[in-house]
Scaffold this motif. Structure first.
Motif, mmCIF file in Angstrom:
data_model
loop_
_atom_site.group_PDB
_atom_site.id
_atom_site.type_symbol
_atom_site.label_atom_id
_atom_site.label_comp_id
_atom_site.label_asym_id
_atom_site.label_seq_id
_atom_site.Cartn_x
_atom_site.Cartn_y
_atom_site.Cartn_z
ATOM 1 N N ALA A 36 39.373 30.799 27.819
ATOM 2 C CA ALA A 36 39.536 29.918 26.660
ATOM 3 C C ALA A 36 41.003 29.681 26.347
ATOM 4 O O ALA A 36 41.420 28.539 26.084
ATOM 5 N N GLN A 37 41.813 30.734 26.367
ATOM 6 C CA GLN A 37 43.242 30.546 26.110
ATOM 7 C C GLN A 37 43.891 29.683 27.187
ATOM 8 O O GLN A 37 44.733 28.834 26.897
ATOM 9 N N ASN A 38 43.495 29.881 28.433
ATOM 10 C CA ASN A 38 44.093 29.097 29.515
ATOM 11 C C ASN A 38 43.605 27.651 29.512
ATOM 12 O O ASN A 38 44.332 26.752 29.929
ATOM 13 N N VAL A 39 42.376 27.417 29.059
ATOM 14 C CA VAL A 39 41.912 26.044 28.876
ATOM 15 C C VAL A 39 42.757 25.362 27.805
ATOM 16 O O VAL A 39 43.196 24.215 27.959
ATOM 17 N N GLY A 40 43.007 26.082 26.693
ATOM 18 C CA GLY A 40 43.850 25.529 25.644
ATOM 19 C C GLY A 40 45.258 25.241 26.121
ATOM 20 O O GLY A 40 45.885 24.263 25.692
ATOM 21 N N ALA A 41 45.773 26.079 27.022
ATOM 22 C CA ALA A 41 47.119 25.884 27.570
ATOM 23 C C ALA A 41 47.132 24.975 28.792
ATOM 24 O O ALA A 41 48.191 24.758 29.383
ATOM 25 N N ALA A 42 45.946 24.466 29.205
ATOM 26 C CA ALA A 42 45.816 23.604 30.392
ATOM 27 C C ALA A 42 46.280 24.311 31.659
ATOM 28 O O ALA A 42 46.819 23.670 32.566
ATOM 29 N N ARG A 43 46.027 25.611 31.755
ATOM 30 C CA ARG A 43 46.372 26.384 32.962
ATOM 31 C C ARG A 43 45.106 26.553 33.808
ATOM 32 O O ARG A 43 44.482 27.605 33.852
ATOM 33 N N TRP A 44 44.718 25.508 34.511
ATOM 34 C CA TRP A 44 43.465 25.518 35.265
ATOM 35 C C TRP A 44 43.538 26.436 36.481
ATOM 36 O O TRP A 44 42.509 26.946 36.940
ATOM 37 N N ASP A 45 44.735 26.655 37.006
ATOM 38 C CA ASP A 45 44.863 27.610 38.103
ATOM 39 C C ASP A 45 44.524 29.018 37.631
ATOM 40 O O ASP A 45 43.881 29.796 38.337
ATOM 41 N N HIS A 46 44.908 29.332 36.375
ATOM 42 C CA HIS A 46 44.569 30.641 35.816
ATOM 43 C C HIS A 46 43.088 30.742 35.482
ATOM 44 O O HIS A 46 42.512 31.832 35.547
ATOM 45 N N VAL A 47 42.473 29.635 35.101
ATOM 46 C CA VAL A 47 41.033 29.647 34.833
ATOM 47 C C VAL A 47 40.274 30.017 36.107
ATOM 48 O O VAL A 47 39.376 30.875 36.102
ATOM 49 N N ALA A 48 40.618 29.364 37.223
ATOM 50 C CA ALA A 48 39.966 29.668 38.501
ATOM 51 C C ALA A 48 40.252 31.101 38.938
ATOM 52 O O ALA A 48 39.362 31.809 39.429
ATOM 53 N N GLY A 49 41.492 31.548 38.744
ATOM 54 C CA GLY A 49 41.834 32.922 39.105
ATOM 55 C C GLY A 49 41.095 33.943 38.267
ATOM 56 O O GLY A 49 40.729 35.019 38.754
ATOM 57 N N THR A 50 40.857 33.610 37.008
ATOM 58 C CA THR A 50 40.091 34.491 36.127
ATOM 59 C C THR A 50 38.668 34.678 36.650
ATOM 60 O O THR A 50 38.143 35.796 36.670
ATOM 61 N N ALA A 51 38.050 33.583 37.087
ATOM 62 C CA ALA A 51 36.683 33.673 37.611
ATOM 63 C C ALA A 51 36.640 34.533 38.874
ATOM 64 O O ALA A 51 35.762 35.391 39.026
ATOM 65 N N ARG A 52 37.580 34.306 39.779
ATOM 66 C CA ARG A 52 37.599 35.091 41.033
ATOM 67 C C ARG A 52 37.798 36.576 40.751
ATOM 68 O O ARG A 52 37.075 37.431 41.284
ATOM 69 N N SER A 53 38.776 36.893 39.932
ATOM 70 C CA SER A 53 39.046 38.299 39.634
ATOM 71 C C SER A 53 37.868 38.949 38.920
ATOM 72 O O SER A 53 37.532 40.103 39.182
ATOM 73 N N GLY A 54 37.220 38.200 38.019
ATOM 74 C CA GLY A 54 36.078 38.747 37.300
ATOM 75 C C GLY A 54 34.924 39.110 38.212
ATOM 76 O O GLY A 54 34.302 40.166 38.053
ATOM 77 N N VAL A 55 34.627 38.249 39.186
ATOM 78 C CA VAL A 55 33.532 38.532 40.115
ATOM 79 C C VAL A 55 33.851 39.761 40.963
ATOM 80 O O VAL A 55 32.988 40.631 41.188
ATOM 81 N N ILE A 56 35.086 39.864 41.430
ATOM 82 C CA ILE A 56 35.478 41.017 42.252
ATOM 83 C C ILE A 56 35.368 42.316 41.454
ATOM 84 O O ILE A 56 34.795 43.314 41.918
ATOM 85 N N TYR A 57 35.909 42.313 40.230
ATOM 86 C CA TYR A 57 35.834 43.513 39.399
ATOM 87 C C TYR A 57 34.389 43.881 39.084
ATOM 88 O O TYR A 57 34.041 45.067 38.991
ATOM 89 N N ASN A 58 33.531 42.888 38.912
ATOM 90 C CA ASN A 58 32.124 43.172 38.634
ATOM 91 C C ASN A 58 31.487 43.958 39.768
ATOM 92 O O ASN A 58 30.824 44.971 39.535
#
Length: 493
Positions: free
Chosen positions: A310-332
């Motif tokens: 949500a914070q990265n969407v607000g900051a328009a950091r879409w590369d961080h949004v995608a990285g967040t999803a990847r890291s989250g799946v790995i940590y899961n």
């Protein structure tokens, strides 16, 4: 004024370590909360018997449904606050805080009042075993009284996490847990000057602990001038803003419906299990206690991913949004998988914590646990991906995916195959439906148009005025001490 640690920015730095550091307090809070539930279950199951454990299992399913009914409003507020913080717009964040607090708490009071009168009919409609029904009713009525406190605390926790602050919620959640654990046996058994309340004592302990922890959290926010604290001079912000309210309802209701669908499906599963008798129902209740631990990493990582996205969407950091999803799946996969193995190997001893000695329910619990516990690997992926997707405002596709997996797959699978496989059909429905939900979520993340969704229109985002709040500092990290320096004429409230 005492010094306050700045809120952690979720839009800067390496994604993986930032996500993990933000998720750890959430995970620790989940562990503490689950330990609290387990300790309570040990007191109830070991000393009050299987009927009492069955009673709390049935009542807690209804409690989860009630929390889920307003969960979406809190989640929508979290995303709106997170996006505003990502845009460096504190005024918007505080307007969201005021409107959502008024709506959220008011709605929770109405639900609590209605629930007090509907407690016994709801339990009876679930098919709660007759011998457990009076106990479940005594427990659930008190839980209904605690609902506004539970809702208010959950809302503040979600709002603080949306602002990037995961440590403050953890500290006061830990306080609530310690109070609950300490008060529980005093009220169950009537130790010292306390009355002996039996199973209702467990519910009263929850109410008292939650009230004290909520009061302490509010006092802390006021004393430290947390950037989301609204005092007397901000009373106007508690007036409902129609634009924000519409976003909370339009976006929050579908997210809340996800929790409602989950809780209704769990109630349906509990009703199926109740048909096999008290031993199987108690076995399922004991397994649910273990499953709370298995799903904790996924829930913590998913909550962290949602706030971070949500914070990265607000900051328009879409590369961080995608990285967040990847890291989250790995940590899961790493954290959830690490938990599943020992729980399978040691389940004879862990499940025995929640069941009386020599209970026939123990072997039933071990059998169903071996089948169903693996579903939480798939559940975690779905939780992470859906959290990232919802951070933009795309709330309907995750709801539809959940509806299909639960009510199009899990419930029919269990219902239709029970004549042939008995209770095993219920247990196998968990991994089958969870795997389908994971595949559908990944497909939507890859090919869906979730990046184009919005929580608020661009015009609606411009709702703050300079007279209402001090301007955000240039950094995306909002330091309450700096805000206090910007407004020295306003004393702590």
């Amino acid at each position: 004024m005492s010094k306050n640690r700045p809120v952690r920015s979720l839009t800067e730095g390496p994604i993986g370590p930032s996500l993990l550091l933000f998720a750890l307090p959430i995970l620790a809070g989940n562990i503490a909360q689950s330990l609290n539930g387990s300790v309570n279950a040990i007191w109830v199951g070991k000393f009050l018997g299987e009927n009492a454990l069955t009673a709390t299992a049935n009542a807690n399913n209804i409690m989860f449904f009630l929390i889920g009914s307003v969960f979406g409003i809190g989640m929508a507020a979290t995303i709106l606050i997170g996006q505003a913080i990502g845009r460096n717009d504190l005024g918007q964040a505080r307007k969201v805080m005021g409107t959502s607090a008024t709506f959220f708490v008011g709605l929770s009071v109405l639900i609590a009042i209605a629930g007090w009168w509907l407690s016994r009919p709801l339990l009876a409609a679930m098919g709660t075993p007759a011998e457990a029904l009076p106990l479940a009713d005594a427990y659930l009525r008190v839980i209904f009284l605690a609902m506004p406190l539970l809702y208010a605390f959950a809302f503040l926790t979600a709002a603080l996490r949306g602002a990037g602050d995961a440590r403050t919620p953890f500290r006061f959640l830990l306080l609530s847990v310690l109070l609950d654990i300490g008060i529980n046996p005093l009220l169950i058994f009537g130790l010292g000057p306390f009355p002996e309340l039996g199973i209702a004592g467990a519910a009263w302990a929850t109410l008292i602990a939650q009230a004290l922890a909520l009061a302490a959290l509010l006092f802390h926010m006021r004393r430290r001038r947390h950037m989301l604290w609204l005092g007397r001079r901000n009373a106007m912000l508690f007036r409902i803003d129609p634009v924000i309210l519409r976003a909370l309802v339009v976006k929050g209701v579908p997210m809340g419906l996800q929790m409602v669908l989950i809780s209704l499906s769990m109630i349906m599963m509990m009703s199926m299990v109740n048909g096999y008798g008290t031993a199987t129902a108690a076995a399922y209740g004991a397994s649910l206690q273990l499953w709370t631990y298995v799903q904790m990493p996924a829930m913590a990582i998913g909550a962290a991913c949602s706030a971070m996205a949500a914070q990265n969407v607000g900051a328009a950091r879409w590369d961080h949004v995608a990285g967040t999803a990847r890291s989250g799946v790995i940590y899961n996969f790493l954290l959830t998988g690490t938990l599943i193995a020992p729980l399978i190997l040691l389940d004879r001893w862990t499940l025995a914590l929640f069941l009386p000695g020599g209970s026939p329910a123990l072997e039933v619990a071990r059998h169903l646990n071996h089948i169903a516990v693996w579903s939480f690997l798939f559940f975690g992926v779905n939780f992470v991906v859906s959290g990232v997707v919802r951070a933009t405002g795309a709330v309907m596709p995750p709801l539809l995916i959940l509806a299909v997996s639960l009510w199009g797959i899990r419930i029919p699978f269990a219902e239709l195959l029970q004549p042939r496989f008995g209770a095993d059909a219920v247990w196998w429905s968990f991994p089958v439906s969870a795997a389908c939900a994971m595949l559908l979520s990944l497909a939507y993340y890859r090919w869906g148009n979730w990046r184009e969704a919005r929580m608020l229109s661009p015009a609606a985002m411009e709702v703050a005025t300079p007279s209402e709040v001090p301007a955000m500092p240039p950094s995306p990290v909002a330091d309450p001490d700096l805000l206090a320096e910007l407004a020295p004429e306003q004393p702590p409230r």
